[in-house]
Design an enzyme around this catalytic site. Structure first.
Site, PDB file in Angstrom:
ATOM      1  N   GLU A 130       0.810  -1.229   0.000  1.00 22.93           N
ATOM      2  CA  GLU A 130       0.000   0.000   0.000  1.00 22.93           C
ATOM      3  C   GLU A 130       0.840   1.274   0.000  1.00 22.93           C
ATOM      4  O   GLU A 130       0.605   2.194   0.789  1.00 22.93           O
ATOM      5  CB  GLU A 130      -0.989  -0.021   1.186  1.00 22.93           C
ATOM      6  CG  GLU A 130      -1.899  -1.248   1.140  1.00 22.93           C
ATOM      7  CD  GLU A 130      -2.967  -1.280   2.229  1.00 22.93           C
ATOM      8  OE1 GLU A 130      -2.915  -0.457   3.156  1.00 22.93           O
ATOM      9  OE2 GLU A 130      -3.858  -2.144   2.137  1.00 22.93           O
ATOM     10  N   GLU A 241      -5.521 -10.862  -2.086  1.00 26.50           N
ATOM     11  CA  GLU A 241      -6.414 -10.757  -0.918  1.00 26.50           C
ATOM     12  C   GLU A 241      -7.876 -10.776  -1.346  1.00 26.50           C
ATOM     13  O   GLU A 241      -8.718 -10.052  -0.801  1.00 26.50           O
ATOM     14  CB  GLU A 241      -6.107  -9.474  -0.128  1.00 26.50           C
ATOM     15  CG  GLU A 241      -4.643  -9.362   0.279  1.00 26.50           C
ATOM     16  CD  GLU A 241      -4.314  -8.122   1.109  1.00 26.50           C
ATOM     17  OE1 GLU A 241      -5.244  -7.489   1.653  1.00 26.50           O
ATOM     18  OE2 GLU A 241      -3.119  -7.785   1.198  1.00 26.50           O
TER      19      GLU A 241
HETATM   20  C1  XIL Z   1      -5.866  -7.100   7.788  1.00 24.88           C
HETATM   21  C2  XIL Z   1      -6.174  -8.378   8.529  1.00 24.88           C
HETATM   22  O1  XIL Z   1      -7.179  -9.087   7.848  1.00 24.88           O
HETATM   23  C3  XIL Z   1      -6.603  -8.065   9.925  1.00 24.88           C
HETATM   24  O2  XIL Z   1      -6.810  -9.254  10.670  1.00 24.88           O
HETATM   25  C4  XIL Z   1      -5.537  -7.196  10.587  1.00 24.88           C
HETATM   26  O3  XIL Z   1      -5.895  -6.836  11.820  1.00 24.88           O
HETATM   27  C5  XIL Z   1      -5.300  -5.944   9.774  1.00 24.88           C
HETATM   28  O4  XIL Z   1      -4.930  -6.305   8.480  1.00 24.88           O
HETATM   29  N1  XIL Z   1      -4.879  -4.975   3.283  1.00 24.88           N
HETATM   30  C6  XIL Z   1      -3.833  -5.790   3.634  1.00 24.88           C
HETATM   31  C7  XIL Z   1      -4.005  -6.779   4.716  1.00 24.88           C
HETATM   32  O5  XIL Z   1      -2.789  -5.786   2.969  1.00 24.88           O
HETATM   33  O6  XIL Z   1      -2.806  -7.005   5.434  1.00 24.88           O
HETATM   34  C8  XIL Z   1      -5.089  -6.373   5.659  1.00 24.88           C
HETATM   35  O7  XIL Z   1      -5.294  -7.447   6.557  1.00 24.88           O
HETATM   36  C9  XIL Z   1      -6.359  -6.053   4.906  1.00 24.88           C
HETATM   37  C10 XIL Z   1      -6.141  -4.894   3.979  1.00 24.88           C
END
Ligand code: XIL
Length: 347
Positions: A130, A241
């Site tokens: 990000e 994701e």
């Molecule tokens: C999120 C996880 O799902 C949560 O459990 C944690 O608390 C915070 O992070 N983008 C990403 C992930 O790259 O690492 C994030 O995951 C969701 C958004």
């Protein structure tokens, strides 16, 4: 609903089919454990390999949870995708304190520690997560105006990629971001990628988080993959994701948690049929598009079951149903839609 074949079997000749998991999900008796072993050929740590989970002071590292995930994966013949070495939301305080030289040393030390520990056992790392801004008016654009950028400018991105390459020359190194399906965000991310390529920084691929919703257009995500291919640099694309929220929320829901769509119940049957159908269709279209694009070398969903999803608490608390298995850990229609091309989606 029963699946005629597993997710990993269905895509065995294309790419690993992964899920984000937590070490507790690997316990004997955890409802996720048999699903992970049966269905997925790749895992990602949902948070247990992030910097703030591993280290709170310089040189002090706790790999207990990360090791458990790695051992479980290896015992079951599952590949591991590393996530994420640098993320503004998971940076321990100390890593941004001191002079730029100290910050660089602490970042490189952490990356060397974790990437070397798992050298040869992790096929890809999200090195920087990000880094692109959502706001083109940001003075830092195309870079996110993050704690990292405020501390040292964009140089941390180079430091991270170079340190990761040195620690494991065989791991594919990714920059990972969300909303690549939106053209403005995509262009800002690609500007960063082009800059890295032009300067010879070792990057192997782009991760598309693909946090979609039932109003998303899979074609827009495919356009992002095609745009990476069009760079002509031979980069890989990973869908990192994937989830499909049942809610279509306005921007202010994300920025100020206002005007969010009202929640449905916790039972997937509470979700309207057209919404359930849209979800299954989007999953199928994303997987079909990924198969059609040879540069896509990994696809990961962000959780095993709807009970586990981060979207139950983001952007607000509300039961969500974004994944392939429901709260009873049963496969949903979306799962059937992606393992069986002949299955007719009804919702
Ligand atoms: C999120 C996880 O799902 C949560 O459990 C944690 O608390 C915070 O992070 N983008 C990403 C992930 O790259 O690492 C994030 O995951 C969701 C958004």
């Amino acid at each position: 609903m029963t699946l005629p074949q597993s997710l990993k079997q269905a895509y065995a000749s294309n790419f690993p089919f992964g899920a984000a998991i937590q070490s507790a999900h690997t316990n004997i008796g955890a409802p996720q454990e048999p699903i992970i072993r049966a269905q997925f050929s790749s895992i990602t740590a949902e948070f247990e390999m992030k910097a703030d989970q591993i280290t709170q002071s310089p040189g002090v590292y706790d790999f207990t949870a990360a090791d458990r995930l790695m051992d479980f994966a290896e015992a079951n013949g599952i590949a591991v995708r590393g996530h994420a070495l640098v993320w503004h939301q998971s940076t321990p305080d100390y890593m941004l304190e001191g002079s730029p030289d100290v910050i660089r040393f602490n970042l490189e030390s952490f990356i060397d520690a974790i990437v070397s520990r798992y050298r040869g056992r992790i096929y890809a790392w999200d090195v920087v997560n990000e880094a692109a801004t959502d706001n083109p008016a940001d003075p830092t654009a195309p870079y996110r105006n993050s704690n990292w950028h405020a501390a040292v400018g964009k140089d941390y991105i180079d430091w991270a990629f170079n340190a990761a390459r040195a620690a494991d020359p065989d791991a594919s190194l990714f920059i990972n971001d969300y909303n690549t399906e939106l053209s403005g965000k995509r262009e800002r991310l690609l500007e960063i990628v082009r800059d890295l390529l032009d300067r010879g920084v070792p990057i192997d691929g782009v991760g598309h988080q693909a946090h979609l919703n039932v109003g998303s257009s899979p074609a827009d995500l495919m356009a992002a993959i095609d745009a990476v291919d069009s760079l002509g640099a031979g980069l890989e694309n990973h869908i990192t994701e994937l989830d499909v929220s049942v809610y279509v929320d306005p921007g202010e829901c994300f920025s100020s948690q206002t005007n969010c769509a009202p929640g449905y119940g916790a039972d997937f049957a509470d979700v309207p049929q057209d919404v359930r159908r849209a979800q299954a269709e989007i999953y199928r279209a994303v997987l079909d598009g990924a198969v059609a694009r040879p540069s896509v070398t990994s696809v990961t969903v962000w959780g095993v079951s709807d009970a586990d999803s981060w979207l139950n608490n983001f952007p607000i608390s509300r039961p969500n149903h974004p994944l392939l298995f429901d709260r009873d850990f049963q496969p949903k229609e979306a799962a059937l839609a992606v393992v069986d091309p002949d299955y007719e989606i009804t919702g």
